[in-house]
Design an enzyme around this catalytic site. Sequence first.
Site, PDB file in Angstrom:
ATOM      1  N   HIS A 196       6.026 -46.821  -6.445  1.00 22.60           N
ATOM      2  CA  HIS A 196       5.813 -45.418  -6.076  1.00 22.60           C
ATOM      3  C   HIS A 196       7.082 -44.632  -5.773  1.00 22.60           C
ATOM      4  O   HIS A 196       7.037 -43.424  -5.617  1.00 22.60           O
ATOM      5  CB  HIS A 196       4.869 -45.320  -4.865  1.00 22.60           C
ATOM      6  CG  HIS A 196       5.568 -45.561  -3.562  1.00 22.60           C
ATOM      7  ND1 HIS A 196       5.954 -46.806  -3.153  1.00 22.60           N
ATOM      8  CD2 HIS A 196       5.976 -44.706  -2.601  1.00 22.60           C
ATOM      9  CE1 HIS A 196       6.551 -46.718  -1.971  1.00 22.60           C
ATOM     10  NE2 HIS A 196       6.586 -45.451  -1.608  1.00 22.60           N
TER      11      HIS A 196
HETATM   12  C1  UD1 Z   1       5.843 -40.710   0.989  1.00 24.49           C
HETATM   13  C2  UD1 Z   1       7.166 -41.010   1.675  1.00 24.49           C
HETATM   14  C3  UD1 Z   1       7.621 -42.415   1.318  1.00 24.49           C
HETATM   15  C4  UD1 Z   1       6.532 -43.437   1.596  1.00 24.49           C
HETATM   16  C5  UD1 Z   1       5.263 -43.017   0.868  1.00 24.49           C
HETATM   17  C6  UD1 Z   1       4.136 -44.003   1.134  1.00 24.49           C
HETATM   18  C7  UD1 Z   1       8.579 -39.009   1.943  1.00 24.49           C
HETATM   19  C8  UD1 Z   1       9.820 -38.332   1.508  1.00 24.49           C
HETATM   20  N1  UD1 Z   1       8.238 -40.107   1.234  1.00 24.49           N
HETATM   21  O1  UD1 Z   1       6.077 -40.668  -0.404  1.00 24.49           O
HETATM   22  O2  UD1 Z   1       8.764 -42.745   2.083  1.00 24.49           O
HETATM   23  O3  UD1 Z   1       6.950 -44.713   1.149  1.00 24.49           O
HETATM   24  O4  UD1 Z   1       4.891 -41.710   1.309  1.00 24.49           O
HETATM   25  O5  UD1 Z   1       2.990 -43.685   0.447  1.00 24.49           O
HETATM   26  O6  UD1 Z   1       7.962 -38.597   2.888  1.00 24.49           O
HETATM   27  N2  UD1 Z   1      -0.446 -37.214  -3.311  1.00 24.49           N
HETATM   28  C9  UD1 Z   1      -1.816 -37.209  -3.478  1.00 24.49           C
HETATM   29  N3  UD1 Z   1      -2.607 -37.458  -2.397  1.00 24.49           N
HETATM   30  C10 UD1 Z   1      -2.100 -37.696  -1.177  1.00 24.49           C
HETATM   31  C11 UD1 Z   1      -0.703 -37.677  -1.000  1.00 24.49           C
HETATM   32  C12 UD1 Z   1       0.107 -37.446  -2.078  1.00 24.49           C
HETATM   33  O7  UD1 Z   1      -2.324 -37.015  -4.570  1.00 24.49           O
HETATM   34  O8  UD1 Z   1      -2.884 -37.918  -0.240  1.00 24.49           O
HETATM   35  C13 UD1 Z   1       0.416 -36.990  -4.482  1.00 24.49           C
HETATM   36  C14 UD1 Z   1       0.848 -35.573  -4.633  1.00 24.49           C
HETATM   37  O9  UD1 Z   1       0.718 -35.243  -5.962  1.00 24.49           O
HETATM   38  C15 UD1 Z   1       2.316 -35.591  -4.243  1.00 24.49           C
HETATM   39  C16 UD1 Z   1       2.737 -37.027  -4.539  1.00 24.49           C
HETATM   40  O10 UD1 Z   1       1.569 -37.801  -4.382  1.00 24.49           O
HETATM   41  O11 UD1 Z   1       3.072 -34.666  -4.945  1.00 24.49           O
HETATM   42  C17 UD1 Z   1       3.785 -37.522  -3.603  1.00 24.49           C
HETATM   43  O12 UD1 Z   1       3.370 -37.418  -2.231  1.00 24.49           O
HETATM   44  P1  UD1 Z   1       4.439 -37.168  -1.045  1.00 24.49           P
HETATM   45  O13 UD1 Z   1       3.779 -37.202   0.262  1.00 24.49           O
HETATM   46  O14 UD1 Z   1       5.312 -36.038  -1.368  1.00 24.49           O
HETATM   47  O15 UD1 Z   1       5.396 -38.438  -1.102  1.00 24.49           O
HETATM   48  P2  UD1 Z   1       5.049 -39.950  -1.395  1.00 24.49           P
HETATM   49  O16 UD1 Z   1       5.502 -40.259  -2.767  1.00 24.49           O
HETATM   50  O17 UD1 Z   1       3.649 -40.297  -1.018  1.00 24.49           O
END
Ligand code: UD1
Length: 349
Positions: A196
């Site tokens: 991820h």
């Molecule tokens: C975040 C953390 C990372 C952690 C990870 C665990 C930061 C910078 N990164 O990364 O350190 O290891 O969480 O999971 O905070 N999305 C969904 N549903 C959700 C949440 C996210 O669909 O409930 C999708 C969205 O399209 C979003 C992408 O996932 O753009 C990334 O989510 P985001 O919270 O920005 O960062 P993570 O990659 O989850």
Amino acid sequence: MDVMSIVGARPQFVKLAPISWASQTKFNHFILHTGQHYDASLSEDFFTKLSIPAPNIVLKTGSGTHGDQTSRMLLEIEKSLLKNKPDHVIVYGDTNSTLAGVIAASKLNIPISHIEAGLRSGNRRMPEEINRIVADHTSNLLFAPTQSAYQNLWTEGLGQYSFQVGDVMLETLKYVLQMTSQNHSGKDEYFFATIHRVENTDSLERLNLLLTRLSQSPVKIRLYAHPRLTKMIKFHELVVPTGNLELFDPLSFDESILMMKNSLGVITDSGGIQKEAFLLEKTCLIARQETEWVETLESKSSILDPNLELLETEWWVRSADMKNPEVFGDGTTSLKIIEQILNYHSMNK
Ligand code: UD1
């Protein structure tokens, strides 16, 4: 005393659980959820399965660029701190929710505890590395999970605020293992995998390389796809190579521990899963150039393999000397943390 935990993403709920259980008679603990993770499989399910009370305050931050997401959280967390006036704030790990939490609380002079302090990859291109550095340098109490994390804090001049207390995740893992001890999944042989991290998902070249390598594994691979991975596969219009690779939706925490426990080995770029593999005595291939959890490398439980070149070898076979000593503490970390928070406030009355 009122203590507010600020959380928002999946790995933080796992760390929050032991603090929530242990704090019940010690102080008034309330939870602010930033809404960084909003899918039930990444958020609500963790609260239910880990017996964490529902958050008292839920913000609807959602996704966005780093500046956009963090600034929206910052605005709302500040409002909530002004309204609820906690005596102490606890932040966890290294996500944008951690970053927004420490900026808001430190500017309001509210004492902060950082759980999982001192972790460093040395790679400032990782958003998490910047978040960790800011969190450590603005917090008042720094709780390091390992000896190397504790050393890092001394190196950065933060030693006097630091405590090596072990890792709260050990407590969550023990809790889940007790809960799932009756369950057995099938006899299939498989590797448990997750990918991820931004550095692996956001470049088409890297993503393609990793998925292709996974599909060519001699042993079946079950890849539990974080929403970022699914989103980037769609974005790049990538046709996922099949072969021995199968993609699944993310699992709840207990299911994920069970699947890891029953696997032949683990392949991941997640820090938390790397630790869990270590504690479950599974060998772990880390799809990264470096890791913050150096103790798992030293014990040969984990292997850095950024391009997954070792997949064709028998990397998962463990030698007899690969025992897991207590590098993550003795399972009483949450109590030690709570005691230090209470000490801090009795000394600073
Ligand atoms: C975040 C953390 C990372 C952690 C990870 C665990 C930061 C910078 N990164 O990364 O350190 O290891 O969480 O999971 O905070 N999305 C969904 N549903 C959700 C949440 C996210 O669909 O409930 C999708 C969205 O399209 C979003 C992408 O996932 O753009 C990334 O989510 P985001 O919270 O920005 O960062 P993570 O990659 O989850």
